[in-house]
Scaffold this motif. Structure first.
Motif, PDB file in Angstrom:
ATOM      1  N   ALA A 277      69.364  67.056  65.053  1.00 56.29           N
ATOM      2  CA  ALA A 277      67.944  66.904  64.702  1.00 56.29           C
ATOM      3  C   ALA A 277      67.222  66.067  65.748  1.00 56.29           C
ATOM      4  CB  ALA A 277      67.823  66.263  63.321  1.00 56.29           C
ATOM      5  N   LEU A 278      67.843  64.968  66.193  1.00 54.93           N
ATOM      6  CA  LEU A 278      67.236  64.138  67.230  1.00 54.93           C
ATOM      7  C   LEU A 278      67.027  64.943  68.513  1.00 54.93           C
ATOM      8  CD1 LEU A 278      69.361  60.893  66.689  1.00 54.93           C
ATOM      9  CD2 LEU A 278      66.948  61.200  66.070  1.00 54.93           C
TER      10      LEU A 278
ATOM     11  N   LEU B  99      73.282  56.146  65.319  1.00 59.82           N
ATOM     12  CA  LEU B  99      72.483  57.264  65.818  1.00 59.82           C
ATOM     13  C   LEU B  99      70.988  57.064  65.638  1.00 59.82           C
ATOM     14  CD1 LEU B  99      74.661  60.255  64.500  1.00 59.82           C
ATOM     15  CD2 LEU B  99      74.591  59.306  66.813  1.00 59.82           C
ATOM     16  N   VAL B 100      70.597  56.483  64.525  1.00 61.54           N
ATOM     17  CA  VAL B 100      69.174  56.348  64.199  1.00 61.54           C
ATOM     18  C   VAL B 100      68.704  54.933  64.519  1.00 61.54           C
ATOM     19  CG1 VAL B 100      67.428  56.534  62.394  1.00 61.54           C
ATOM     20  CG2 VAL B 100      69.411  58.075  62.375  1.00 61.54           C
ATOM     21  N   ARG B 101      67.700  54.843  65.376  1.00 62.30           N
ATOM     22  CA  ARG B 101      67.097  53.543  65.685  1.00 62.30           C
ATOM     23  C   ARG B 101      65.906  53.358  64.753  1.00 62.30           C
ATOM     24  NH1 ARG B 101      65.885  54.470  71.877  1.00 62.30           N
ATOM     25  NH2 ARG B 101      65.288  56.484  70.957  1.00 62.30           N
TER      26      ARG B 101
ATOM     27  N   GLY C 258      63.293  57.056  63.785  1.00 61.40           N
ATOM     28  CA  GLY C 258      63.505  57.404  62.392  1.00 61.40           C
ATOM     29  C   GLY C 258      63.568  56.153  61.540  1.00 61.40           C
ATOM     30  N   TRP C 259      64.027  56.314  60.323  1.00 60.20           N
ATOM     31  CA  TRP C 259      64.173  55.193  59.399  1.00 60.20           C
ATOM     32  C   TRP C 259      65.555  55.221  58.764  1.00 60.20           C
ATOM     33  CZ3 TRP C 259      60.886  51.459  59.807  1.00 60.20           C
ATOM     34  CH2 TRP C 259      59.535  51.686  60.051  1.00 60.20           C
ATOM     35  N   LEU C 260      66.137  54.041  58.555  1.00 56.39           N
ATOM     36  CA  LEU C 260      67.357  53.877  57.772  1.00 56.39           C
ATOM     37  C   LEU C 260      66.966  53.238  56.444  1.00 56.39           C
ATOM     38  CD1 LEU C 260      69.741  52.513  60.551  1.00 56.39           C
ATOM     39  CD2 LEU C 260      69.808  54.786  59.523  1.00 56.39           C
TER      40      LEU C 260
ATOM     41  N   ALA D  80      60.747  59.914  70.951  1.00 53.03           N
ATOM     42  CA  ALA D  80      61.859  58.966  71.093  1.00 53.03           C
ATOM     43  C   ALA D  80      63.176  59.598  70.647  1.00 53.03           C
ATOM     44  CB  ALA D  80      61.579  57.709  70.278  1.00 53.03           C
ATOM     45  N   ALA D  81      63.106  60.469  69.633  1.00 47.72           N
ATOM     46  CA  ALA D  81      64.314  61.137  69.144  1.00 47.72           C
ATOM     47  C   ALA D  81      64.945  61.976  70.246  1.00 47.72           C
ATOM     48  CB  ALA D  81      63.985  62.003  67.936  1.00 47.72           C
TER      49      ALA D  81
END
Length: 654
Positions: free
Chosen positions: A285-286, A303-305, A310-312, A341-342
């Protein structure tokens, strides 16, 4: 380099494990490496395997999840495949059932193994509501990865998890992504208009539809204003999800360019699973330029910043999940900034680069395996057992325990009529022949027809009274061929015997059971395999030296078995003796076996009359509750002294 890949799942079922194996095959081939794939067979494979040899084994589906296939291959079968291919390293892709047997086969052949941790089966057992199985699964995962030469973990969270289980030799190895296939340029406005005709923002999920993926949590997004929920994938939870989220679009399983087009068409990608060791679909997806909202635990953490691409959200907090998705679908400028950014975040994560790293890990595993083998010869062992032990390789008092196989029945090579030699006698001579200091003492307490209870009640107490520094244990076959054996009880008794010997500081050579390659033996194959799995565990936990004869494929060949079809003839005993010597670190044991066979070819004539000579007497004894060993005593109930190499050298110089 020659690489054998054992995959717990494979085509035509596509999942993260299968996808990773296919990428590795492609890039290993491009780099000039040769590959063999051993995996479950569940259908026709039409994909390009990039020149890999394949051995697809008979498998059975999981009752609740037929797409997942399980192979119950014998270690001997896998050992034969590995010996034929002669790999430099064995790659275990998400090992569990097939991987464990493959690990045993590779160990028997002294081939380095690289175990790739890809599926958190412990968490899956918890998700499926199997609390009693969870501890067993955790123990199995621990033993498997501790036994592997090297373990590769995909994320910092999985590294911490394995470290907490006591797994050592851990290295970080992630997953590559196809940045050409998954890219923002594949966004298809026509597809978007079909799915969201009123211009809704598309919130998507891609993955297996199963309880462990927690796809049911997507219900929190079902009525989010101005959105359309798209769920890509298949699995056992699909029908219940359609009922729970009737307005969502269910596409079924997608792959290739179709999946890439759909992925690029999302506005936000959501991944609710809390049991991910990595999260390959998050990475895809990124690469597609899609911001990700994922649970803040496990693989997604790497993986997700959060607040960048994105959001965690807080694990299990569905209100937080809904708020994070709402934040992105309601703010076009933020979503677009996150999307850029992704895409930038996946730079350098190509499969080509990851495969180069993988080959480096293969080379390290080969170096580590050489160190392990050297330590074994010198007396150390990995993992170290928490019991005292003498320096291995300097034994002077060896006692053999067991039944007719260790007694030596049917090995009449150069023995008076009615007397037998056997693998343990041969091993004692090999050990004495490499010993510098004398005397070397040997006793054989094995008696035909003995069972595990005799090991506990008679043989172990007698052996401990002799204060040995090496004890061999090969027993259990007579229990396993009996009616309704209680394998856990048998295992518990063997474990108590090993523990009793190890407490004295003596070493234990623990030998797995084995069967001939004949139709009748298949009736007992599952029992023997289950029992041997436990013997391998005992050896690892108690610091015993394992002689894994189940993994020695040629030992099942009928020419090595006597005319009674249940005992080894001289050639079979020779093979076992030299394999035992090799396990104990006797130098050049395998080469010596070839020389011994050349000098002592069997001249035992085949005898007919198996039914009247062997089968009927066995049945008659069973009916009467008797055994062939009744009234017999051990052939060497006390120590006998064998000449050592030092003795012979002193004799020559005197």
């Amino acid at each position: 380099m020659r690489v054998a890949l054992l995959a717990e799942s494979f085509l035509p079922h596509m999942n993260g494990v299968t996808g990773s194996v296919l990428h590795v095959l492609r890039h290993l081939s491009e780099a000039g490496h040769e590959t063999l794939v051993i995996a479950p067979k569940s259908g026709d494979v039409t994909a390009d395997l990039h020149g890999a040899r394949t051995e697809l084994l008979r498998s059975v589906p999981l009752p609740s999840y037929p797409e997942v296939r399980v192979v119950f291959a014998r270690a001997a079968r896998l050992g034969a495949l590995l010996r034929d291919f002669d790999p430099d390293v064995v790659h275990l892709a998400s090992p569990f059932v097939l991987g464990w047997q493959g690990l045993a086969a590779a160990d028997a052949l002294r081939i380095p193994t690289v175990a790739v941790y890809q599926t958190d089966v412990v968490a899956y057992a918890q998700k499926y509501g199997l609390p009693q199985a969870t501890a067993l699964v955790e123990g199995h995962v621990t033993r498997l990865h501790r036994r592997a030469t090297l373990t590769l973990a995909p994320s910092s969270a999985s590294m911490r998890q394995l470290e907490s289980l006591g797994v050592d030799r851990l290295r970080r190895w992630g997953r590559g992504v196809d940045a050409t296939r998954f890219a923002p340029t594949h966004r298809d406005d026509a597809w978007r208009a079909e799915v969201a005709p009123n211009g809704e923002r598309i919130v998507g999920y891609v993955g297996r539809l199963a309880p462990e993926k927690q796809v049911d949590d997507l219900r929190a997004l079902a009525d989010l204003p101005n959105t359309r929920l798209v769920i890509v994938g298949d699995g056992p939870a699909r029908s219940s999800l359609r009922e729970a989220i009737p307005d969502a679009v269910f596409t079924g399983h997608l792959s290739g360019d179709t999946l890439a087009r759909v992925m690029a068409g999302f506005d936000v990608f959501v991944h609710p699973g809390e049991s991910e060791t990595f999260g390959q679909t998050i990475q895809e997806a990124l690469a597609s330029g899609v911001p990700v909202v994922a649970t803040g635990v496990g693989g997604p953490l790497d993986l997700v910043r959060s607040s960048v691409d994105g959001w965690l959200y807080r694990p299990g907090d569905l209100d937080d999940l809904r708020a994070r998705v709402s934040d992105l679908v309601g703010d076009d400028a933020k979503r677009q900034a996150f999307a850029r950014a992704a895409r930038e975040s996946i730079a350098g994560r190509t499969w080509s680069a990851l495969t180069k790293d993988l080959v480096g890990h293969y080379r390290e595993a080969r170096e580590l395996r050489a160190i392990d083998d050297n330590l074994l010869v010198r007396g150390a062992r990995r993992p170290a057992a928490a019991v005292a032990s003498r320096t291995r390789g300097r034994w002077t008092r060896f006692v053999a325990l067991g039944d007719s196989l260790t007694e030596g029945l049917c090995d009449q090579s150069r023995m008076p009529s009615g007397e037998y030699r056997g693998w343990a006698d041969r091993l004692a001579e090999l050990l004495a022949g490499t010993s510098e200091d004398g005397p070397f003492r040997y006793a054989n307490l094995a008696v035909r027809s003995r069972r595990v209870r005799h090991l506990i009640d008679e043989q172990v107490p007698a052996a401990l009274a002799m204060k040995p520094d090496l004890v061999s244990i090969l027993i259990g076959a007579n229990d396993l061929v009996g009616p309704h054996p209680v394998i856990p009880a048998i295992v518990a008794e063997v474990e108590s015997a090993v523990r009793a010997v190890r407490r004295t500081g003596a070493d234990v050579l623990l030998v797995t059971t084995f069967l001939p390659h004949r139709l009748a033996a298949r009736l007992f194959a599952r029992r023997f395999s289950t029992y041997n799995v436990e013997l391998r565990r005992i050896a690892a936990e108690q610091g015993a030296i394992l002689l894994d004869l189940e993994a020695v494929a040629e030992l099942g060949e009928l020419p090595l078995w006597a005319d009674d079809l249940v005992h080894l003839r001289s050639a079979g005993h020779r093979l076992v003796a030299y394999r035992a010597a090799e396990a104990l670190g006797v130098p050049d044991a395998r080469a010596l076996l070839g020389l011994d066979e050349a000098l002592h070819a069997d001249d035992e004539p085949a005898r007919g009359g198996w039914v009247t000579r062997d089968a009927l007497p066995w049945v008659w004894r069973r009916v009467r509750g008797r055994t062939a060993g009744d009234g017999l005593s051990a052939k060497h109930s006390g120590y006998v002294e064998l000449p050592t190499r030092g003795d012979r050298e002193r004799a020559r110089t005197s």
